[in-house]
Design a protein around this motif. Structure first.
Motif, PDB file in Angstrom:
ATOM      1  N   PRO A 241       7.312  -6.720  -6.732  1.00 35.28           N
ATOM      2  CA  PRO A 241       7.145  -5.632  -5.768  1.00 35.28           C
ATOM      3  C   PRO A 241       5.733  -5.522  -5.204  1.00 35.28           C
ATOM      4  O   PRO A 241       5.527  -4.898  -4.167  1.00 35.28           O
ATOM      5  CB  PRO A 241       7.533  -4.376  -6.554  1.00 35.28           C
ATOM      6  CG  PRO A 241       7.585  -4.768  -7.973  1.00 35.28           C
ATOM      7  CD  PRO A 241       7.708  -6.255  -8.045  1.00 35.28           C
ATOM      8  N   GLU A 242       4.747  -6.142  -5.858  1.00 27.04           N
ATOM      9  CA  GLU A 242       3.382  -6.116  -5.322  1.00 27.04           C
ATOM     10  C   GLU A 242       3.277  -6.867  -3.991  1.00 27.04           C
ATOM     11  O   GLU A 242       2.285  -6.734  -3.284  1.00 27.04           O
ATOM     12  CB  GLU A 242       2.409  -6.682  -6.348  1.00 27.04           C
ATOM     13  CG  GLU A 242       2.204  -5.750  -7.527  1.00 27.04           C
ATOM     14  CD  GLU A 242       1.189  -6.278  -8.519  1.00 27.04           C
ATOM     15  OE1 GLU A 242       0.457  -7.242  -8.204  1.00 27.04           O
ATOM     16  OE2 GLU A 242       1.116  -5.704  -9.623  1.00 27.04           O
ATOM     17  N   ILE A 243       4.309  -7.622  -3.652  1.00 33.16           N
ATOM     18  CA  ILE A 243       4.312  -8.335  -2.373  1.00 33.16           C
ATOM     19  C   ILE A 243       4.213  -7.336  -1.222  1.00 33.16           C
ATOM     20  O   ILE A 243       3.619  -7.628  -0.187  1.00 33.16           O
ATOM     21  CB  ILE A 243       5.564  -9.244  -2.245  1.00 33.16           C
ATOM     22  CG1 ILE A 243       5.320 -10.350  -1.218  1.00 33.16           C
ATOM     23  CG2 ILE A 243       6.803  -8.470  -1.858  1.00 33.16           C
ATOM     24  CD1 ILE A 243       4.530 -11.495  -1.718  1.00 33.16           C
ATOM     25  N   LEU A 244       4.763  -6.133  -1.412  1.00 31.96           N
ATOM     26  CA  LEU A 244       4.694  -5.109  -0.367  1.00 31.96           C
ATOM     27  C   LEU A 244       3.247  -4.699  -0.105  1.00 31.96           C
ATOM     28  O   LEU A 244       2.862  -4.454   1.037  1.00 31.96           O
ATOM     29  CB  LEU A 244       5.531  -3.893  -0.748  1.00 31.96           C
ATOM     30  CG  LEU A 244       7.023  -4.146  -0.968  1.00 31.96           C
ATOM     31  CD1 LEU A 244       7.709  -2.873  -1.419  1.00 31.96           C
ATOM     32  CD2 LEU A 244       7.675  -4.716   0.271  1.00 31.96           C
ATOM     33  N   ASP A 245       2.435  -4.653  -1.165  1.00 34.81           N
ATOM     34  CA  ASP A 245       1.017  -4.335  -1.009  1.00 34.81           C
ATOM     35  C   ASP A 245       0.301  -5.435  -0.226  1.00 34.81           C
ATOM     36  O   ASP A 245      -0.551  -5.160   0.617  1.00 34.81           O
ATOM     37  CB  ASP A 245       0.352  -4.158  -2.374  1.00 34.81           C
ATOM     38  CG  ASP A 245       0.958  -3.015  -3.185  1.00 34.81           C
ATOM     39  OD1 ASP A 245       1.649  -2.155  -2.591  1.00 34.81           O
ATOM     40  OD2 ASP A 245       0.744  -2.992  -4.400  1.00 34.81           O
ATOM     41  N   GLU A 246       0.651  -6.693  -0.518  1.00 32.22           N
ATOM     42  CA  GLU A 246       0.032  -7.820   0.184  1.00 32.22           C
ATOM     43  C   GLU A 246       0.368  -7.784   1.668  1.00 32.22           C
ATOM     44  O   GLU A 246      -0.493  -8.022   2.516  1.00 32.22           O
ATOM     45  CB  GLU A 246       0.508  -9.139  -0.422  1.00 32.22           C
ATOM     46  CG  GLU A 246       0.016  -9.378  -1.834  1.00 32.22           C
ATOM     47  CD  GLU A 246       0.620 -10.628  -2.458  1.00 32.22           C
ATOM     48  OE1 GLU A 246       0.985 -11.565  -1.724  1.00 32.22           O
ATOM     49  OE2 GLU A 246       0.731 -10.660  -3.700  1.00 32.22           O
ATOM     50  N   ILE A 247       1.615  -7.479   1.991  1.00 35.22           N
ATOM     51  CA  ILE A 247       2.028  -7.405   3.400  1.00 35.22           C
ATOM     52  C   ILE A 247       1.264  -6.290   4.105  1.00 35.22           C
ATOM     53  O   ILE A 247       0.737  -6.480   5.204  1.00 35.22           O
ATOM     54  CB  ILE A 247       3.547  -7.177   3.516  1.00 35.22           C
ATOM     55  CG1 ILE A 247       4.307  -8.371   2.940  1.00 35.22           C
ATOM     56  CG2 ILE A 247       3.946  -6.941   4.971  1.00 35.22           C
ATOM     57  CD1 ILE A 247       5.791  -8.117   2.751  1.00 35.22           C
ATOM     58  N   ALA A 248       1.210  -5.124   3.467  1.00 32.86           N
ATOM     59  CA  ALA A 248       0.502  -3.980   4.062  1.00 32.86           C
ATOM     60  C   ALA A 248      -0.964  -4.310   4.314  1.00 32.86           C
ATOM     61  O   ALA A 248      -1.529  -3.940   5.345  1.00 32.86           O
ATOM     62  CB  ALA A 248       0.644  -2.754   3.158  1.00 32.86           C
ATOM     63  N   GLU A 249      -1.580  -5.042   3.383  1.00 29.29           N
ATOM     64  CA  GLU A 249      -2.987  -5.420   3.552  1.00 29.29           C
ATOM     65  C   GLU A 249      -3.168  -6.342   4.755  1.00 29.29           C
ATOM     66  O   GLU A 249      -4.072  -6.139   5.568  1.00 29.29           O
ATOM     67  CB  GLU A 249      -3.487  -6.100   2.281  1.00 29.29           C
ATOM     68  CG  GLU A 249      -4.966  -6.404   2.317  1.00 29.29           C
ATOM     69  CD  GLU A 249      -5.464  -7.010   1.011  1.00 29.29           C
ATOM     70  OE1 GLU A 249      -6.394  -7.820   1.089  1.00 29.29           O
ATOM     71  OE2 GLU A 249      -4.927  -6.673  -0.059  1.00 29.29           O
ATOM     72  N   VAL A 250      -2.300  -7.328   4.891  1.00 32.18           N
ATOM     73  CA  VAL A 250      -2.393  -8.255   6.031  1.00 32.18           C
ATOM     74  C   VAL A 250      -2.193  -7.503   7.345  1.00 32.18           C
ATOM     75  O   VAL A 250      -2.885  -7.750   8.330  1.00 32.18           O
ATOM     76  CB  VAL A 250      -1.350  -9.395   5.904  1.00 32.18           C
ATOM     77  CG1 VAL A 250      -1.241 -10.198   7.191  1.00 32.18           C
ATOM     78  CG2 VAL A 250      -1.707 -10.305   4.732  1.00 32.18           C
ATOM     79  N   ALA A 251      -1.245  -6.563   7.360  1.00 30.33           N
ATOM     80  CA  ALA A 251      -0.942  -5.810   8.577  1.00 30.33           C
ATOM     81  C   ALA A 251      -1.876  -4.626   8.786  1.00 30.33           C
ATOM     82  O   ALA A 251      -1.772  -3.935   9.800  1.00 30.33           O
ATOM     83  CB  ALA A 251       0.502  -5.316   8.533  1.00 30.33           C
ATOM     84  N   ALA A 252      -2.781  -4.392   7.835  1.00 29.94           N
ATOM     85  CA  ALA A 252      -3.715  -3.268   7.896  1.00 29.94           C
ATOM     86  C   ALA A 252      -2.979  -1.930   8.016  1.00 29.94           C
ATOM     87  O   ALA A 252      -3.337  -1.072   8.817  1.00 29.94           O
ATOM     88  CB  ALA A 252      -4.714  -3.452   9.034  1.00 29.94           C
ATOM     89  N   VAL A 253      -1.931  -1.787   7.204  1.00 30.09           N
ATOM     90  CA  VAL A 253      -1.138  -0.565   7.166  1.00 30.09           C
ATOM     91  C   VAL A 253      -1.398   0.123   5.829  1.00 30.09           C
ATOM     92  O   VAL A 253      -1.269  -0.515   4.780  1.00 30.09           O
ATOM     93  CB  VAL A 253       0.370  -0.889   7.304  1.00 30.09           C
ATOM     94  CG1 VAL A 253       1.210   0.363   7.105  1.00 30.09           C
ATOM     95  CG2 VAL A 253       0.661  -1.529   8.648  1.00 30.09           C
ATOM     96  N   PRO A 254      -1.762   1.403   5.829  1.00 33.46           N
ATOM     97  CA  PRO A 254      -1.974   2.104   4.557  1.00 33.46           C
ATOM     98  C   PRO A 254      -0.720   2.034   3.682  1.00 33.46           C
ATOM     99  O   PRO A 254       0.395   2.209   4.166  1.00 33.46           O
ATOM    100  CB  PRO A 254      -2.267   3.544   4.979  1.00 33.46           C
ATOM    101  CG  PRO A 254      -2.731   3.435   6.392  1.00 33.46           C
ATOM    102  CD  PRO A 254      -2.014   2.255   6.984  1.00 33.46           C
ATOM    103  N   LEU A 255      -0.915   1.783   2.396  1.00 30.48           N
ATOM    104  CA  LEU A 255       0.203   1.610   1.471  1.00 30.48           C
ATOM    105  C   LEU A 255       1.139   2.807   1.437  1.00 30.48           C
ATOM    106  O   LEU A 255       2.337   2.654   1.258  1.00 30.48           O
ATOM    107  CB  LEU A 255      -0.314   1.325   0.065  1.00 30.48           C
ATOM    108  CG  LEU A 255      -1.097   0.032  -0.113  1.00 30.48           C
ATOM    109  CD1 LEU A 255      -1.636  -0.063  -1.530  1.00 30.48           C
ATOM    110  CD2 LEU A 255      -0.223  -1.162   0.205  1.00 30.48           C
ATOM    111  N   ASP A 256       0.598   3.997   1.621  1.00 32.13           N
ATOM    112  CA  ASP A 256       1.442   5.189   1.560  1.00 32.13           C
ATOM    113  C   ASP A 256       2.143   5.472   2.894  1.00 32.13           C
ATOM    114  O   ASP A 256       2.955   6.369   2.993  1.00 32.13           O
ATOM    115  CB  ASP A 256       0.615   6.400   1.136  1.00 32.13           C
ATOM    116  CG  ASP A 256      -0.506   6.712   2.121  1.00 32.13           C
ATOM    117  OD1 ASP A 256      -0.905   5.815   2.890  1.00 32.13           O
ATOM    118  OD2 ASP A 256      -1.000   7.851   2.103  1.00 32.13           O
TER     119      ASP A 256
END
Length: 182
Positions: A86-101
């Motif tokens: 599930p940490e893959i979602l954090d990696e995607i958000a980081e690449v897209a510069a989208v806040p995790l929340d």
């Protein structure tokens, strides 16, 4: 190999089948569309128990499931299925510069791209265009379902555009709006 309707604009089936690994998503269809999408499937990413496939008939090398919910039931049909970290979602958000929340409902295609980029330096995509012309076209090339509102098109596009810009994704769609078509 995404399920977006743009795949019907080109006959890439033979080219797609020549790749070392061919990846498909959810309830993909090849029958009747082979000239456009090819026929091989090596890796299958899904999150829907409605996406049941005759694995032995198709012969997947790998089957991925990306949600904890429903995994045990899915695994009863596909014992070798891989549960994606599930940490893959954090990696995607980081690449897209989208806040995790802010956003956690990434498409199966975005999740698959992130997983595959852990293993391969570059991936090729086609059919990643469900966000084009929202409300005016189909979500998938093989059905009449309208585009949904589950995912955020702007975030998805930002993620893929970032990967294209970094040279990690090459889009085979000659009319791609992602900026990295061949």
């Amino acid at each position: 190999m995404g399920n977006g309707p743009s795949v019907l604009q080109q006959q890439l089936g033979t080219q797609i089948d020549r790749f070392e690994i061919v990846v498909r998503f959810n309830r993909f269809v090849t029958r009747g569309f082979r000239d456009h999408v090819g026929s091989r499937t090596d890796y299958w990413f899904t999150v829907s128990n409605r996406s049941k496939r005759g694995k032995r008939r198709i012969g997947f090398q790998r089957t991925y499931w990306w949600k904890t919910k429903g995994f045990r039931r899915f695994q009863s049909s596909y014992p070798e299925a891989i549960l994606i970290d599930p940490e893959i979602l954090d990696e995607i958000a980081e690449v897209a510069a989208v806040p995790l929340d802010k956003y956690r409902r990434w498409s199966t295609g975005a999740i698959a791209a992130a997983v595959l980029l852990r293993e391969f330096p570059v991936i090729h995509i086609v059919g990643f265009d469900w966000w084009d012309d929202i409300g005016k076209s189909r979500h998938h090339y093989a059905d009449e379902h309208e585009q949904g509102v589950t995912h955020k098109p702007g975030y998805e596009q930002t993620f893929f555009r970032s990967l294209v810009k970094a040279g990690k994704v090459i889009d085979l769609n000659i009319k791609s709006r992602l900026g990295g078509s061949v």
